[in-house]
Motif scaffolding. Structure first.
Motif, PDB file in Angstrom:
ATOM      1  N   GLU A   1      28.707  43.908  42.312  1.00 51.46           N
ATOM      2  CA  GLU A   1      30.085  44.074  42.642  1.00 51.46           C
ATOM      3  C   GLU A   1      30.187  42.692  41.336  1.00 51.46           C
ATOM      4  OE1 GLU A   1      28.007  45.123  46.090  1.00 51.46           O
ATOM      5  OE2 GLU A   1      27.368  43.705  44.870  1.00 51.46           O
ATOM      6  N   LEU A   2      29.318  41.650  41.114  1.00 52.00           N
ATOM      7  CA  LEU A   2      29.091  40.635  40.067  1.00 52.00           C
ATOM      8  C   LEU A   2      29.725  41.600  38.679  1.00 52.00           C
ATOM      9  CD1 LEU A   2      29.413  38.454  39.258  1.00 52.00           C
ATOM     10  CD2 LEU A   2      27.426  38.435  38.588  1.00 52.00           C
ATOM     11  N   LEU A   3      29.146  42.873  38.092  1.00 50.96           N
ATOM     12  CA  LEU A   3      29.130  43.998  37.203  1.00 50.96           C
ATOM     13  C   LEU A   3      31.300  44.477  37.724  1.00 50.96           C
ATOM     14  CD1 LEU A   3      28.884  45.282  34.730  1.00 50.96           C
ATOM     15  CD2 LEU A   3      27.665  46.620  36.481  1.00 50.96           C
ATOM     16  N   GLU A   4      31.505  44.553  38.813  1.00 52.30           N
ATOM     17  CA  GLU A   4      32.799  45.208  38.403  1.00 52.30           C
ATOM     18  C   GLU A   4      33.550  43.753  38.271  1.00 52.30           C
ATOM     19  OE1 GLU A   4      33.979  48.174  39.095  1.00 52.30           O
ATOM     20  OE2 GLU A   4      31.998  49.297  38.901  1.00 52.30           O
ATOM     21  N   GLU A   5      33.510  42.880  38.356  1.00 49.70           N
ATOM     22  CA  GLU A   5      34.457  41.392  38.595  1.00 49.70           C
ATOM     23  C   GLU A   5      34.454  41.331  37.089  1.00 49.70           C
ATOM     24  OE1 GLU A   5      34.507  37.180  39.914  1.00 49.70           O
ATOM     25  OE2 GLU A   5      33.155  38.278  41.068  1.00 49.70           O
ATOM     26  N   PHE A   6      32.987  41.651  36.120  1.00 52.33           N
ATOM     27  CA  PHE A   6      33.067  41.473  34.992  1.00 52.33           C
ATOM     28  C   PHE A   6      33.859  42.166  34.390  1.00 52.33           C
ATOM     29  CE2 PHE A   6      31.351  42.531  30.897  1.00 52.33           C
ATOM     30  CZ  PHE A   6      31.590  41.683  30.175  1.00 52.33           C
ATOM     31  N   ILE A   7      33.992  43.705  35.037  1.00 47.71           N
ATOM     32  CA  ILE A   7      34.592  44.675  34.454  1.00 47.71           C
ATOM     33  C   ILE A   7      35.647  44.839  34.242  1.00 47.71           C
ATOM     34  CG2 ILE A   7      34.932  47.477  34.470  1.00 47.71           C
ATOM     35  CD1 ILE A   7      32.466  47.702  35.246  1.00 47.71           C
ATOM     36  N   ASP A   8      36.158  43.750  35.331  1.00 47.61           N
ATOM     37  CA  ASP A   8      38.018  43.670  35.900  1.00 47.61           C
ATOM     38  C   ASP A   8      38.579  42.719  34.775  1.00 47.61           C
ATOM     39  OD1 ASP A   8      40.573  44.403  37.145  1.00 47.61           O
ATOM     40  OD2 ASP A   8      40.105  42.091  38.065  1.00 47.61           O
ATOM     41  N   TYR A   9      37.699  42.054  34.449  1.00 48.71           N
ATOM     42  CA  TYR A   9      37.815  40.758  33.844  1.00 48.71           C
ATOM     43  C   TYR A   9      38.427  41.893  32.390  1.00 48.71           C
ATOM     44  CZ  TYR A   9      38.106  36.147  31.774  1.00 48.71           C
ATOM     45  OH  TYR A   9      37.755  35.393  30.862  1.00 48.71           O
ATOM     46  N   ALA A  10      37.287  41.583  32.076  1.00 48.97           N
ATOM     47  CA  ALA A  10      37.444  42.769  30.227  1.00 48.97           C
ATOM     48  C   ALA A  10      38.496  42.963  30.620  1.00 48.97           C
ATOM     49  CB  ALA A  10      36.154  43.501  30.495  1.00 48.97           C
ATOM     50  N   SER A  11      38.684  44.348  31.260  1.00 53.62           N
ATOM     51  CA  SER A  11      40.015  45.073  31.349  1.00 53.62           C
ATOM     52  C   SER A  11      41.180  43.673  31.651  1.00 53.62           C
ATOM     53  CB  SER A  11      40.069  45.850  32.024  1.00 53.62           C
ATOM     54  OG  SER A  11      41.320  46.753  32.587  1.00 53.62           O
ATOM     55  N   LYS A  12      40.932  42.666  32.660  1.00 58.29           N
ATOM     56  CA  LYS A  12      42.590  42.154  32.039  1.00 58.29           C
ATOM     57  C   LYS A  12      42.955  40.782  31.351  1.00 58.29           C
ATOM     58  CE  LYS A  12      42.963  42.270  37.092  1.00 58.29           C
ATOM     59  NZ  LYS A  12      42.973  41.038  38.184  1.00 58.29           N
ATOM     60  N   HIS A  13      41.678  40.723  30.987  1.00 55.03           N
ATOM     61  CA  HIS A  13      41.997  39.762  29.739  1.00 55.03           C
ATOM     62  C   HIS A  13      41.498  39.575  27.981  1.00 55.03           C
ATOM     63  CE1 HIS A  13      42.609  36.557  32.725  1.00 55.03           C
ATOM     64  NE2 HIS A  13      42.002  37.594  33.943  1.00 55.03           N
ATOM     65  N   GLU A  14      40.270  41.192  28.050  1.00 54.67           N
ATOM     66  CA  GLU A  14      40.961  41.118  27.035  1.00 54.67           C
ATOM     67  C   GLU A  14      40.765  42.649  26.606  1.00 54.67           C
ATOM     68  OE1 GLU A  14      38.101  39.494  25.187  1.00 54.67           O
ATOM     69  OE2 GLU A  14      38.316  38.092  26.369  1.00 54.67           O
TER      70      GLU A  14
END
Length: 563
Positions: A491-504
């Motif tokens: 779940e934490l990894l998916e949250e990171f993947i979503d963050y990288a998509s939106k912000h990076e």
């Protein structure tokens, strides 16, 4: 970041830092610079080419040199007064100095006065400052760590604080960079500073007034037990306190049961020779030759081991790679030539030149190569340099010809050969070849992982995540406890993947993510550990993925091996 790309980036840093660019402030159009720069040039030329006393300064040869210096000054004056565009006369002088030094060797360097203090900090092992680690996120200075016992900690600053002003100067939203932070936070020990701080979750600004302190720069960047008997000690550079730090680390690990040690010198670009010698002395019995130096103007000087050393009877494996350079090659070479350690990894950088710092009249510094150092068998490990050789391209040639992926037995075909006391053949003329070659570990690598590694995604996500959930991590009192008990969930990894998509703007590639899953989780955990504890926690987290360490453990656990 994968080791493959880290090694390339670190190698670039070592090579560039050894040829430090000058800081060239703009001229004011006057000729006042001549008054200040001439003593510097005269002193520099005298140091470089002559070792003469005042009594010889009026010789014909000396007068010719003075005329040459005057000719340089005259040419620069003509350029300044007649060139089609405005020029910086001081910059022209500095470029002439650097050009002269470049003709000598790749490691002789001139350091302008304004850069001397910063360039010496890492070697000295301390600096005047407030004692925080930070990032610049969304154009705001964010505190990631507060060093225990430092002025900032004593004043009450905490991880997650935003520094919005320094000494009354607003610094938020002005395009602040790392150099700008250093300019404002560093300063003379005992000098006053005022920080205006906003705490996470609050819009109120609080003022903190305190004095700068003496902030240590540790060069032993990790000391951990990895089995019941094997410890690992990571040395990142050889500063003025490295030998003391190393001795303390050994003492602490021996209390925890260490009987064998892995000495990690990867990415260690060198530093002070005397502290490197002292570390080597920890492993060698009295009377063993550690290193000797010799130059045209420097007599041969040999250094032998003393009777002091906590590790004299302790089996040891030394980890090296293409960024292991200079003083760290003295240590690895001394232990290899004395048949004292097994060297593991990839061929070292190949810097066997010794620089002496010489202060010039204006406070600037010349670091001039005065001798070569030789390992106990008599080999110089300095790689070739000079006309027709692209010194900085050496690493890329290693990368392109596959040397980082597999052992290249042709490297030393024409190199001078030497023999250790136990009959092992070692080679000179281009770095230290390990006894056991370990290729770069590219397992788990993917296009997506590479994009993530070269972005700020880990850094920014982990800071923001801790900003919201720091209380969840308060139960972890040490980095070892955190490493043993915390795992990055899916779940934490998916949250990171979503963050990288939106912000990076890094779109997820599901096939790559699945293939690189273990690496992504490890990197996330390492970043979180860095913000929660010391930087060394990153090293601890990555040990299970470190192939060289695993090979070293295998070697040290072989009962028949004598090290």
């Amino acid at each position: 970041m994968s080791e493959e790309y880290t090694e390339i980036k670190i190698e670039q840093y070592i090579q560039k830092s050894s040829r430090r660019p000058s800081n060239n402030p703009g001229g004011d159009g006057s000729n006042k610079w001549v008054i200040y720069i001439m003593p510097l040039i005269l002193a520099g030329v005298a140091i470089l080419f002559y070792n003469i006393g005042a009594s010889k300064f009026k010789s014909k040869e000396a007068r010719e040199r003075e005329e040459q210096v005057s000719r340089i000054t005259e040419i620069i004056q003509i350029v300044e007064e007649n060139y089609v565009d405005s020029v910086d006369a001081e910059a022209l002088y500095l470029s002439s100095i650097n050009g002269m030094l470049k003709k000598l060797d790749p490691h002789s360097v001139y350091i302008p006065l304004e850069d001397v203090e910063a360039s010496n900090e890492q070697l000295q092992g301390h600096f005047g400052g407030v004692g925080i680690r930070f990032i610049i996120l969304r154009d705001t200075l964010m505190v990631t760590n507060v060093i225990d016992g430092a002025p900032a900690a004593n004043a009450g600053l905490k991880s997650g604080d935003r520094i919005v002003a320094v000494d009354g100067e607003d610094i938020a939203g002005i395009g602040l960079d790392i150099e700008g932070v250093h300019d404002r936070l560093k300063g003379e020990y005992g000098s006053p500073i005022r920080l205006s701080v906003m705490r996470s979750g609050s819009n109120k600004v609080k003022e903190y007034d305190f004095l700068r302190g003496d902030i240590p720069l540790y060069s032993v960047d990790g000391a951990y037990m990895i089995t019941d008997e094997i410890g690992v000690i990571k040395i990142t550079s050889f500063s003025g306190y490295t030998d003391t730090e190393f001795d303390k680390a050994v003492t602490e690990l021996k209390k925890k049961g260490m009987k064998k040690v892995i000495l990690d010198l990867r990415y260690n670009g060198g530093g002070y020779m005397h502290t490197a010698i002292n570390v080597a002395d920890e492993f060698l019995k009295q009377g063993k030759l550690i290193v000797y130096t010799e130059g045209v103007h420097v007599e041969k000087q040999e250094t032998f081991a003393t009777s002091f050393g906590q590790c004299e009877n302790m089996p040891v494996a030394v980890l090296v790679n293409s960024s292991t350079a200079s003083a760290s090659e003295i240590v690895s070479g001394a232990l290899q030539d004395n048949d004292r350690a097994v060297i593991i990894g990839r061929r070292t950088f190949g810097k066997g030149l010794v620089q002496r710092p010489m202060e010039l009249p204006d406070g600037s510094e010349l670091r001039l190569t005065i001798s070569r150092y030789y390992t106990p068998t008599g080999r110089s490990i300095q790689k070739p340099y000079g006309d027709g050789i692209d010194y900085e391209a050496d690493f890329y040639e290693r990368y392109e010809n596959g040397e980082l992926q597999e052992m290249d037995s042709t490297i030393f075909e024409n190199a001078p050969k030497f023999t250790t006391p136990k009959g092992k053949t070692v080679y000179g003329g281009g770095g230290i070849m390990p006894d056991i070659f370990v290729p770069i570990d590219t397992s788990g690598g993917s296009y997506y992982l590479t994009n993530i590694n070269y972005s700020d995604a880990y850094r920014n996500f982990c800071f923001d995540y801790l900003d919201k959930h720091r209380s969840k991590f308060e139960k972890y009192k040490t980095d070892v406890q955190f490493n043993d008990q915390f795992q990055v969930s899916d779940e934490l990894l998916e949250e990171f993947i979503d963050y990288a998509s939106k912000h990076e703007d890094i779109a997820p590639i599901r096939k790559d993510i699945e293939y690189s899953k273990a690496r992504l989780k490890s990197n996330l955990k390492a970043e979180l550990a860095t913000y929660l504890f010391e930087f060394s926690a990153r090293y601890l987290v990555n040990i299970p993925f470190d192939r060289e360490i695993q090979v070293a453990v295998e070697q040290l656990e072989e009962p028949e091996r004598e090290l």
